[in-house]
Motif scaffolding. Structure first.
Motif, PDB file in Angstrom:
ATOM      1  N   LEU A 365       1.403  -1.218  -0.233  1.00 19.75           N
ATOM      2  CA  LEU A 365       0.038   0.080   0.298  1.00 19.75           C
ATOM      3  C   LEU A 365       1.070   0.948   0.357  1.00 19.75           C
ATOM      4  N   ILE A 366       0.842   2.125  -0.819  1.00 20.06           N
ATOM      5  CA  ILE A 366       1.550   3.602  -1.737  1.00 20.06           C
ATOM      6  C   ILE A 366       0.411   4.646  -1.014  1.00 20.06           C
ATOM      7  N   ASN A 367       0.459   4.743   0.185  1.00 27.08           N
ATOM      8  CA  ASN A 367      -0.363   5.953   0.644  1.00 27.08           C
ATOM      9  C   ASN A 367      -0.282   7.650  -0.305  1.00 27.08           C
ATOM     10  N   GLU A 368      -1.144   8.032   0.056  1.00 35.97           N
ATOM     11  CA  GLU A 368      -1.147   9.614  -0.761  1.00 35.97           C
ATOM     12  C   GLU A 368       0.358  10.653  -0.387  1.00 35.97           C
ATOM     13  N   GLY A 369       0.498  11.127  -2.180  1.00 39.54           N
ATOM     14  CA  GLY A 369       1.237  12.229  -1.529  1.00 39.54           C
ATOM     15  C   GLY A 369       2.821  11.298  -1.886  1.00 39.54           C
ATOM     16  N   CYS A 370       2.903  10.416  -1.803  1.00 42.76           N
ATOM     17  CA  CYS A 370       5.025   9.467  -1.586  1.00 42.76           C
ATOM     18  C   CYS A 370       4.579   9.675  -3.106  1.00 42.76           C
ATOM     19  N   ARG A 371       6.617  10.325  -2.965  1.00 43.57           N
ATOM     20  CA  ARG A 371       7.023  10.514  -4.133  1.00 43.57           C
ATOM     21  C   ARG A 371       8.324   9.176  -4.098  1.00 43.57           C
ATOM     22  N   LEU A 372       8.485   7.597  -5.058  1.00 47.48           N
ATOM     23  CA  LEU A 372       9.679   7.218  -4.909  1.00 47.48           C
ATOM     24  C   LEU A 372      10.201   6.875  -6.128  1.00 47.48           C
ATOM     25  N   THR A 373      11.701   6.832  -5.811  1.00 47.30           N
ATOM     26  CA  THR A 373      12.602   7.077  -7.533  1.00 47.30           C
ATOM     27  C   THR A 373      13.498   5.746  -6.840  1.00 47.30           C
ATOM     28  N   LYS A 374      13.794   4.678  -8.079  1.00 47.08           N
ATOM     29  CA  LYS A 374      14.758   3.940  -8.121  1.00 47.08           C
ATOM     30  C   LYS A 374      14.266   3.201  -6.984  1.00 47.08           C
ATOM     31  N   VAL A 375      13.397   3.104  -5.787  1.00 48.36           N
ATOM     32  CA  VAL A 375      12.893   2.070  -4.959  1.00 48.36           C
ATOM     33  C   VAL A 375      12.240   0.545  -5.527  1.00 48.36           C
ATOM     34  N   ILE A 377      10.269  -1.910  -3.083  1.00 45.08           N
ATOM     35  CA  ILE A 377       9.931  -2.532  -2.409  1.00 45.08           C
ATOM     36  C   ILE A 377       9.412  -3.542  -2.134  1.00 45.08           C
ATOM     37  N   ASP A 378       9.898  -4.266  -0.248  1.00 44.82           N
ATOM     38  CA  ASP A 378       9.395  -5.860  -0.205  1.00 44.82           C
ATOM     39  C   ASP A 378       8.008  -6.057  -0.080  1.00 44.82           C
ATOM     40  N   ARG A 379       7.033  -7.250  -0.204  1.00 44.39           N
ATOM     41  CA  ARG A 379       5.588  -7.601  -0.115  1.00 44.39           C
ATOM     42  C   ARG A 379       4.744  -7.404   0.877  1.00 44.39           C
ATOM     43  N   GLY A 380       3.670  -6.290   0.907  1.00 40.35           N
ATOM     44  CA  GLY A 380       3.242  -6.164   2.314  1.00 40.35           C
ATOM     45  C   GLY A 380       3.859  -5.095   3.195  1.00 40.35           C
ATOM     46  N   CYS A 381       4.781  -4.010   2.038  1.00 43.19           N
ATOM     47  CA  CYS A 381       4.994  -2.904   2.470  1.00 43.19           C
ATOM     48  C   CYS A 381       3.791  -1.688   2.954  1.00 43.19           C
ATOM     49  N   VAL A 382       3.867  -0.992   3.541  1.00 50.40           N
ATOM     50  CA  VAL A 382       2.944   0.195   3.839  1.00 50.40           C
ATOM     51  C   VAL A 382       3.404   1.193   3.732  1.00 50.40           C
ATOM     52  N   ILE A 383       3.159   2.346   2.896  1.00 46.66           N
ATOM     53  CA  ILE A 383       4.193   3.190   2.422  1.00 46.66           C
ATOM     54  C   ILE A 383       3.932   4.605   3.435  1.00 46.66           C
ATOM     55  N   THR A 411      11.840  -2.786   3.553  1.00 45.90           N
ATOM     56  CA  THR A 411      10.804  -3.350   3.617  1.00 45.90           C
ATOM     57  C   THR A 411      10.066  -3.313   4.950  1.00 45.90           C
ATOM     58  N   ARG A 412       9.466  -4.087   5.493  1.00 41.17           N
ATOM     59  CA  ARG A 412       8.688  -4.050   6.809  1.00 41.17           C
ATOM     60  C   ARG A 412       9.660  -3.567   7.642  1.00 41.17           C
ATOM     61  N   GLU A 413      10.626  -4.112   8.224  1.00 47.12           N
ATOM     62  CA  GLU A 413      11.275  -3.966   9.154  1.00 47.12           C
ATOM     63  C   GLU A 413      11.449  -3.029   9.032  1.00 47.12           C
ATOM     64  N   MET A 414      12.500  -2.549   7.936  1.00 47.53           N
ATOM     65  CA  MET A 414      12.631  -0.991   7.861  1.00 47.53           C
ATOM     66  C   MET A 414      11.847   0.011   8.101  1.00 47.53           C
ATOM     67  N   LEU A 415      10.637  -0.023   8.276  1.00 48.38           N
ATOM     68  CA  LEU A 415       9.606   0.658   8.243  1.00 48.38           C
ATOM     69  C   LEU A 415       9.220   0.846   9.173  1.00 48.38           C
ATOM     70  N   LEU A 416       9.154  -0.067   9.596  1.00 39.95           N
ATOM     71  CA  LEU A 416       9.208  -0.141  10.992  1.00 39.95           C
ATOM     72  C   LEU A 416       9.788   0.912  12.032  1.00 39.95           C
ATOM     73  N   ARG A 417      11.123   0.064  11.987  1.00 40.40           N
ATOM     74  CA  ARG A 417      12.599   1.407  12.734  1.00 40.40           C
ATOM     75  C   ARG A 417      12.045   3.064  12.237  1.00 40.40           C
ATOM     76  N   LEU A 418      11.667   3.196  11.313  1.00 45.37           N
ATOM     77  CA  LEU A 418      11.676   5.016  10.777  1.00 45.37           C
ATOM     78  C   LEU A 418      10.034   5.139  11.532  1.00 45.37           C
ATOM     79  N   SER A 419       9.339   3.739  11.819  1.00 49.26           N
ATOM     80  CA  SER A 419       7.912   5.313  12.709  1.00 49.26           C
ATOM     81  C   SER A 419       8.260   5.380  13.828  1.00 49.26           C
ATOM     82  N   ARG A 420       9.174   4.387  14.283  1.00 49.39           N
ATOM     83  CA  ARG A 420       9.343   5.043  16.616  1.00 49.39           C
ATOM     84  C   ARG A 420      10.322   5.781  15.725  1.00 49.39           C
TER      85      ARG A 420
END
Length: 421
Positions: A365-375, A377-383, A411-420
């Protein structure tokens, strides 16, 4: 019976394919943290192993063993669900051969040759005349029946698929030298100073990790190797050099049996983040090097029953803008911009986002207003809403994995660390 006169498809019925699919693929970093390399997604809807299995089926080889070891649950589930249509009453099968210490209760698989040897009782029960041994982690299309016919005509014990590579890249392969009859006269594994072709000092002849053996000869080699305490029990390091020394190894150039037969055959080892990314994005180009749309040589896979992909306007009524992008089933794209990307199944991209030069694996799931370049994204990620990746190299490297060529893995684990943070 003179087997050299048999058709290639008849010979295919006398062979069993053994797919070595236990590799970790550590150079893919977090993409293989939970799955073996052959189980990694590729090309919008496939897994890497689907290419070698499809080659087997399209070549008429319908007796297949898949040898697994590292984090094999995802791979085993995929094979069971997607490749379970073989007809047992016709002696067709795909057997899963996980590491289970069948022969030696002290060791798991210690090398590619040991992985075959530890299933030697199962192999003998197949009563096959030939074994086609294949790496399960490469992307290519090849008619193994033509290679099998070449093998039988040679009357040698082993045939090795080979491909020409630039000398500067040859250090990563097993490299061979051959005579005018294609008999392999020398074989070195990953040499620092690779030998080259006699007529071209810039090109080396590399092993593709594709071997055909006469069954009895393979049994003999494996049993001798397992008694050698100095052996690493590996085909490239131990078995193949011995076969070459005995003068029983034939080189089979890839162009003899590639599909389609073209001057520059397609073969990729997508074993790094950069090569995985570039091979996927090539499929979205105007004229990709790999043709996935050939009905004569289809790539089979396990796939969910999904609705068609759908593109709808964004919250302001502006339509989605798409160029050079693969989009698989179950996707909904809401008024965003997609450029030169591969979007796997069940992906949702919300309004006002831009996805450029990206590989988006399933259920993202890529939420509103994201800009992604040369990425990637692993399975199941929520951006998260408004996240920007690929525009600030220093910041990206602190939050995600960033390759030397600037490809970013999320990955999901990277995004989880980012949210913390």
């Amino acid at each position: 019976m003179n087997k050299s006169n048999l058709s290639s498809m008849h010979l295919s019925k006398m062979a069993v394919a053994l797919v070595l699919a236990g590799g970790r693929g550590s150079r893919l970093y977090d993409l293989t943290a939970k799955r073996a390399k052959p189980s990694v997604y590729f090309g919008g809807k496939f897994r890497i192993i689907d290419f070698v299995l499809s080659n087997c089926i399209n070549s008429g080889i319908r007796k297949i063993g898949v040898v697994t070891q590292y984090k094999s649950h995802s791979l085993i589930r995929h094979v069971q669900r997607g490749w379970g249509y073989m007809r047992g009453e016709l002696n067709e099968f795909i057997d899963l051969l996980p590491a289970q210490q069948r022969i030696n209760e002290e060791f798991w698989y210690r090398g590619t040759a040991d992985a075959i040897y530890q299933n030697i009782d199962i192999l003998k029960s197949y009563r096959s005349e030939y074994f086609v041994i294949l790496a399960g982690d490469h992307i290519y299309k090849m008619d193994y029946s033509l290679m099998l016919q070449d093998h039988v005509k040679s009357s040698l014990g082993c045939t090795i698929g080979c491909i020409s590579v630039p000398k500067e890249e040859a250090y990563a392969f097993g490299i061979m030298q051959i005579n005018e009859d294609r008999l392999i006269t020398n074989f070195v594994e990953k040499p620092a100073n690779p030998p080259t072709l006699l007529n071209n000092s810039n090109i080396s002849l590399a092993s593709m990790g594709i071997y055909i053996f006469n069954a009895e000869y393979l049994y003999q080699l494996l049993e001798e190797d397992i008694m050698n305490n100095t052996s690493s029990h590996d085909f490239g390091k131990d078995i193949i050099p011995k076969v070459v020394q005995q003068g029983r190894a034939l080189a089979h150039p890839f162009e003899f049996s590639c599909v389609p037969k073209i001057d520059k055959p397609y073969w990729r080892d997508v074993g790094t983040i950069d090569s995985f990314w570039s091979a996927n994005l090539d499929l979205a180009s105007n004229l990709p090097e790999l043709n996935l749309y050939d009905p004569q040589w289809p790539i089979w896979t396990n796939q969910e029953q999904l609705p068609p992909a759908k593109c709808v306007p964004d919250l302001n009524g502006v339509n989605t803008d798409i160029a050079n992008t693969l989009i698989s089933g179950g996707c909904i794209i809401s008024g965003s911009k997609l450029i030169n990307s591969v979007i796997f199944f069940n992906v949702r991209i919300e309004s006002f986002s831009q996805v450029k030069d990206c590989v988006v694996l399933p259920n993202v799931l890529i939420n509103e207003g994201c800009r992604l370049t040369k990425v990637i994204i692993d399975r199941g990620c929520v951006i998260p809403k408004g996240l920007v990746i690929g525009e600030n190299p220093e910041l990206d490297a602190t939050r995600f994995f960033r390759s030397n060529n600037g490809v970013i893995l999320v990955t999901r684990e990277m995004l989880l660390r980012l949210s913390r943070e």
